[in-house]
Design a protein around this motif. Structure first.
Motif, PDB file in Angstrom:
ATOM      1  N   ILE A 112     -64.022 -34.575  26.411  1.00  0.00           N
ATOM      2  CA  ILE A 112     -64.392 -34.546  27.829  1.00  0.00           C
ATOM      3  C   ILE A 112     -65.839 -34.092  27.980  1.00  0.00           C
ATOM      4  O   ILE A 112     -66.596 -34.632  28.790  1.00  0.00           O
ATOM      5  CB  ILE A 112     -63.442 -33.619  28.601  1.00  0.00           C
ATOM      6  CG1 ILE A 112     -62.030 -34.210  28.626  1.00  0.00           C
ATOM      7  CG2 ILE A 112     -63.931 -33.403  30.033  1.00  0.00           C
ATOM      8  CD1 ILE A 112     -60.993 -33.308  29.259  1.00  0.00           C
ATOM      9  N   ILE A 113     -66.235 -33.084  27.199  1.00  0.00           N
ATOM     10  CA  ILE A 113     -67.619 -32.590  27.247  1.00  0.00           C
ATOM     11  C   ILE A 113     -68.593 -33.688  26.838  1.00  0.00           C
ATOM     12  O   ILE A 113     -69.637 -33.891  27.476  1.00  0.00           O
ATOM     13  CB  ILE A 113     -67.775 -31.359  26.339  1.00  0.00           C
ATOM     14  CG1 ILE A 113     -67.033 -30.160  26.933  1.00  0.00           C
ATOM     15  CG2 ILE A 113     -69.253 -31.019  26.138  1.00  0.00           C
ATOM     16  CD1 ILE A 113     -66.937 -28.969  26.006  1.00  0.00           C
ATOM     17  N   LEU A 114     -68.248 -34.430  25.776  1.00  0.00           N
ATOM     18  CA  LEU A 114     -69.106 -35.514  25.313  1.00  0.00           C
ATOM     19  C   LEU A 114     -69.237 -36.601  26.372  1.00  0.00           C
ATOM     20  O   LEU A 114     -70.338 -37.097  26.634  1.00  0.00           O
ATOM     21  CB  LEU A 114     -68.549 -36.100  24.021  1.00  0.00           C
ATOM     22  CG  LEU A 114     -69.346 -37.256  23.395  1.00  0.00           C
ATOM     23  CD1 LEU A 114     -70.758 -36.800  23.065  1.00  0.00           C
ATOM     24  CD2 LEU A 114     -68.641 -37.782  22.148  1.00  0.00           C
ATOM     25  N   GLN A 115     -68.110 -36.956  26.997  1.00  0.00           N
ATOM     26  CA  GLN A 115     -68.150 -37.972  28.051  1.00  0.00           C
ATOM     27  C   GLN A 115     -68.977 -37.488  29.243  1.00  0.00           C
ATOM     28  O   GLN A 115     -69.744 -38.253  29.835  1.00  0.00           O
ATOM     29  CB  GLN A 115     -66.731 -38.307  28.513  1.00  0.00           C
ATOM     30  CG  GLN A 115     -66.658 -39.428  29.549  1.00  0.00           C
ATOM     31  CD  GLN A 115     -67.224 -40.727  29.023  1.00  0.00           C
ATOM     32  OE1 GLN A 115     -66.824 -41.210  27.961  1.00  0.00           O
ATOM     33  NE2 GLN A 115     -68.179 -41.311  29.754  1.00  0.00           N
ATOM     34  N   LEU A 116     -68.835 -36.206  29.577  1.00  0.00           N
ATOM     35  CA  LEU A 116     -69.611 -35.631  30.677  1.00  0.00           C
ATOM     36  C   LEU A 116     -71.098 -35.703  30.370  1.00  0.00           C
ATOM     37  O   LEU A 116     -71.915 -36.051  31.245  1.00  0.00           O
ATOM     38  CB  LEU A 116     -69.177 -34.180  30.904  1.00  0.00           C
ATOM     39  CG  LEU A 116     -69.920 -33.398  31.986  1.00  0.00           C
ATOM     40  CD1 LEU A 116     -69.758 -34.070  33.352  1.00  0.00           C
ATOM     41  CD2 LEU A 116     -69.415 -31.954  32.045  1.00  0.00           C
ATOM     42  N   GLU A 117     -71.471 -35.378  29.149  1.00  0.00           N
ATOM     43  CA  GLU A 117     -72.885 -35.427  28.755  1.00  0.00           C
ATOM     44  C   GLU A 117     -73.428 -36.849  28.857  1.00  0.00           C
ATOM     45  O   GLU A 117     -74.544 -37.068  29.357  1.00  0.00           O
ATOM     46  CB  GLU A 117     -73.038 -34.899  27.335  1.00  0.00           C
ATOM     47  CG  GLU A 117     -74.474 -34.780  26.863  1.00  0.00           C
ATOM     48  CD  GLU A 117     -74.584 -34.194  25.474  1.00  0.00           C
ATOM     49  OE1 GLU A 117     -75.717 -34.026  25.000  1.00  0.00           O
ATOM     50  OE2 GLU A 117     -73.537 -33.903  24.856  1.00  0.00           O
ATOM     51  N   ILE A 118     -72.643 -37.819  28.423  1.00  0.00           N
ATOM     52  CA  ILE A 118     -73.070 -39.226  28.495  1.00  0.00           C
ATOM     53  C   ILE A 118     -73.250 -39.656  29.948  1.00  0.00           C
ATOM     54  O   ILE A 118     -74.249 -40.291  30.313  1.00  0.00           O
ATOM     55  CB  ILE A 118     -72.040 -40.129  27.787  1.00  0.00           C
ATOM     56  CG1 ILE A 118     -72.035 -39.847  26.274  1.00  0.00           C
ATOM     57  CG2 ILE A 118     -72.334 -41.601  28.055  1.00  0.00           C
ATOM     58  CD1 ILE A 118     -70.922 -40.536  25.531  1.00  0.00           C
ATOM     59  N   ASP A 119     -72.269 -39.296  30.788  1.00  0.00           N
ATOM     60  CA  ASP A 119     -72.332 -39.682  32.201  1.00  0.00           C
ATOM     61  C   ASP A 119     -73.539 -39.064  32.892  1.00  0.00           C
ATOM     62  O   ASP A 119     -74.197 -39.703  33.723  1.00  0.00           O
ATOM     63  CB  ASP A 119     -71.048 -39.258  32.920  1.00  0.00           C
ATOM     64  CG  ASP A 119     -69.843 -40.096  32.502  1.00  0.00           C
ATOM     65  OD1 ASP A 119     -70.060 -41.192  31.959  1.00  0.00           O
ATOM     66  OD2 ASP A 119     -68.706 -39.646  32.708  1.00  0.00           O
ATOM     67  N   LEU A 120     -73.829 -37.785  32.573  1.00  0.00           N
ATOM     68  CA  LEU A 120     -74.968 -37.113  33.207  1.00  0.00           C
ATOM     69  C   LEU A 120     -76.292 -37.756  32.803  1.00  0.00           C
ATOM     70  O   LEU A 120     -77.222 -37.849  33.608  1.00  0.00           O
ATOM     71  CB  LEU A 120     -74.964 -35.625  32.835  1.00  0.00           C
ATOM     72  CG  LEU A 120     -73.873 -34.765  33.471  1.00  0.00           C
ATOM     73  CD1 LEU A 120     -73.829 -33.387  32.836  1.00  0.00           C
ATOM     74  CD2 LEU A 120     -74.101 -34.635  34.980  1.00  0.00           C
ATOM     75  N   LYS A 121     -76.381 -38.202  31.555  1.00  0.00           N
ATOM     76  CA  LYS A 121     -77.621 -38.809  31.072  1.00  0.00           C
ATOM     77  C   LYS A 121     -77.858 -40.193  31.666  1.00  0.00           C
ATOM     78  O   LYS A 121     -79.007 -40.644  31.756  1.00  0.00           O
ATOM     79  CB  LYS A 121     -77.600 -38.887  29.541  1.00  0.00           C
ATOM     80  CG  LYS A 121     -77.774 -37.534  28.858  1.00  0.00           C
ATOM     81  CD  LYS A 121     -77.754 -37.676  27.349  1.00  0.00           C
ATOM     82  CE  LYS A 121     -77.987 -36.325  26.669  1.00  0.00           C
ATOM     83  NZ  LYS A 121     -77.932 -36.422  25.174  1.00  0.00           N
ATOM     84  N   MET A 122     -76.782 -40.867  32.061  1.00  0.00           N
ATOM     85  CA  MET A 122     -76.936 -42.234  32.549  1.00  0.00           C
ATOM     86  C   MET A 122     -77.037 -42.314  34.077  1.00  0.00           C
ATOM     87  O   MET A 122     -77.183 -43.399  34.635  1.00  0.00           O
ATOM     88  CB  MET A 122     -75.760 -43.097  32.077  1.00  0.00           C
ATOM     89  CG  MET A 122     -74.421 -42.723  32.666  1.00  0.00           C
ATOM     90  SD  MET A 122     -73.064 -43.773  32.044  1.00  0.00           S
ATOM     91  CE  MET A 122     -73.452 -45.330  32.841  1.00  0.00           C
ATOM     92  N   ILE A 123     -76.990 -41.164  34.754  1.00  0.00           N
ATOM     93  CA  ILE A 123     -77.005 -41.166  36.223  1.00  0.00           C
ATOM     94  C   ILE A 123     -78.209 -41.919  36.789  1.00  0.00           C
ATOM     95  O   ILE A 123     -78.095 -42.709  37.731  1.00  0.00           O
ATOM     96  CB  ILE A 123     -76.974 -39.723  36.767  1.00  0.00           C
ATOM     97  CG1 ILE A 123     -75.550 -39.190  36.730  1.00  0.00           C
ATOM     98  CG2 ILE A 123     -77.510 -39.650  38.195  1.00  0.00           C
ATOM     99  CD1 ILE A 123     -75.406 -37.764  37.209  1.00  0.00           C
ATOM    100  N   HIS A 124     -79.379 -41.673  36.218  1.00  0.00           N
ATOM    101  CA  HIS A 124     -80.606 -42.245  36.775  1.00  0.00           C
ATOM    102  C   HIS A 124     -80.952 -43.605  36.171  1.00  0.00           C
ATOM    103  O   HIS A 124     -81.987 -44.172  36.500  1.00  0.00           O
ATOM    104  CB  HIS A 124     -81.772 -41.276  36.586  1.00  0.00           C
ATOM    105  CG  HIS A 124     -81.524 -39.929  37.193  1.00  0.00           C
ATOM    106  ND1 HIS A 124     -81.434 -39.733  38.548  1.00  0.00           N
ATOM    107  CD2 HIS A 124     -81.329 -38.711  36.617  1.00  0.00           C
ATOM    108  CE1 HIS A 124     -81.198 -38.458  38.798  1.00  0.00           C
ATOM    109  NE2 HIS A 124     -81.127 -37.824  37.651  1.00  0.00           N
TER     110      HIS A 124
END
Length: 436
Positions: free
Chosen positions: A102-114
């Motif tokens: 879940i942490i890894l997925q969260l990190e990926i999602d946060l990086k792709m926001i912009h």
């Protein structure tokens, strides 16, 4: 049926993108995305004019009932008891590997926001909720999340700082709460390991402006978000202030002081709200230029209300008295306190009633108002109440020489202003104690 990462057999298109719960009254926006009516209505009522899932601007806020989907959900729901359904695991049952995924997925999602036209905000919000619950279940869980804090915190802090990225107060609340969890638990973990100061590399404070987003939280957010936003800003100053001037981290205009004081007044004895507001105010009034601002927007009245609460804890009482003492160091603050009879009486009541620290702060305040400023209104209030008896007791106590000296000055001041009143002959219940 679609089986997601959390091993649930609930079809994904039956879930509301905002609440992630099975929809009861599905309605569609003009963008074609369907939400549960209650969730999307709260979003729109908060003043948002975008689709939460796609962030597209809405040319109309009309909600069209999706009767077909509602019938499908009803049919599916009625069939659930007749077949085994695996629900999403609770935070307690999450394994370390699941949490790390879940942490890894969260990190990926946060990086792709912009970098995507359709940021996965609802997935981010859900994963943050799961991790917040998970980290509160024990030390082992805490370590899993706080170990990842160094990677997640800069991403989350930058997302808050780039105010144009967030318009969903529900998501903003989850982000702020998670940042607070990381701050608090990272510091706790480092303390247990014997590390003096928690390090949070990668957070470039100078490129962000938190004023608008924090004020939005304080003005429009629910009570829990208002508390979390204040805690967030205070923790930022506490742990990251060394990276730049503390004054540049805190919005210092009257509006910020007004909202903090409003939180104190509306706290309704909520210790978390009081503590968060008092902590941040204490950091703000370190700078002399800010003290008159706090007083100007009603600081003395708000602090008086807090000090008058009968169940105020000793630590919070000390914080309030300390803020009043700081306020009394400027002319505007002294004038406000001296002209507020309730405030003077509340200060006097804390002498010998709460803690040694509170007593010393209260005596210092009274000395500053009576002796340093020479205000006769305060001296009269002290003389008319039980102040004389308390001062006489303090002079014979084990308090510090400084406290006893201030009590001596107070007694001289009160006797000088009494002019033949009962004070001149020490007609009190402690008349056996000689002040000089």
């Amino acid at each position: 049926m679609v089986k997601d990462d959390l091993h649930t057999t609930v079809p994904t298109y039956f879930r509301c993108p905002i609440s992630l719960e099975v929809m009861e009254f599905p309605v569609s926006l003009c963008t074609g995305v369907t939400y549960d009516r209650g969730s999307i209505q709260r979003w729109l009522d908060a003043g948002n004019n975008t689709c939460p899932a796609t962030m597209q601007q809405l040319h109309t806020k009309e909600l069209v009932p999706n009767h077909t989907l509602r019938r499908l959900i009803k049919i599916w729901s009625e069939s659930v008891p007749t077949r085994p359904v695996k629900s999403a695991p609770s935070p307690q049952s999450l394994s370390r590997d699941q949490a790390e995924q879940i942490i890894l997925q969260l990190e990926i999602d946060l990086k792709m926001i912009h970098s995507t036209p359709f940021p996965p905000f609802y997935t981010i919000g859900h994963n943050l909720s799961v991790l917040i619950s998970f980290v509160n279940e024990g030390c082992d869980n805490r370590k899993v999340v706080t170990d990842a804090g160094g990677r997640l915190l800069p991403l989350l802090v930058s997302l808050i700082g780039k105010k144009q990225s967030l318009s969903d107060l529900c998501l903003l609340e989850k982000i702020v709460l998670f940042c607070n969890v990381i701050f608090k638990n990272r510091v706790k973990t480092d303390s247990e390991l014997g590390i003096d100061n928690a390090k949070f590399p990668g957070i470039e404070m100078g490129m962000y402006d938190y004023k608008t987003i924090i004020l939005t939280c304080l003005k429009q957010g629910r009570f829990e978000l208002r508390i979390a936003a204040v805690e967030f800003l205070e923790l930022m100053v506490k742990h990251l202030g060394s990276q730049m001037q503390q004054s540049s981290l805190i919005p210092e205009d009257d509006e910020m002081y007004f909202e903090l004081l409003r939180l104190i007044v509306s706290s309704n004895r909520n210790s978390n709200a009081l503590e968060a507001s008092l902590n941040l105010l204490s950091r703000m009034v370190v700078f002399k230029k800010n003290r008159s601002k706090m007083v100007r927007v009603g600081g003395v009245k708000a602090l008086t209300k807090a000090l008058s609460e009968p169940e105020l804890s000793p630590p919070l009482t000390e914080k309030v008295l300390k803020l009043l003492e700081i306020a009394s160091s400027c002319r505007e603050g002294r004038d406000e306190i001296c002209g507020n009879e309730l405030c003077v009486q509340a200060i006097l009541k804390k002498v010998l009633k709460v803690s040694d620290a509170a007593t010393e702060l209260a005596v210092t305040l009274l000395w500053s108002l009576c002796c340093f400023s020479g205000d006769k209104r305060v001296a009269a209030l002290v003389a008319e109440s039980s102040g004389v008896a308390k001062i006489l007791l303090l002079m014979q106590s084990n308090f510090s020489p400084n406290v006893r000296h201030m009590c001596g000055d107070l007694l001289k001041m009160l006797r000088f202003n009494s002019k033949g009143s009962c004070l001149s002959c020490y007609d009190t219940k402690t008349c056996h104690i000689m002040p000089f």
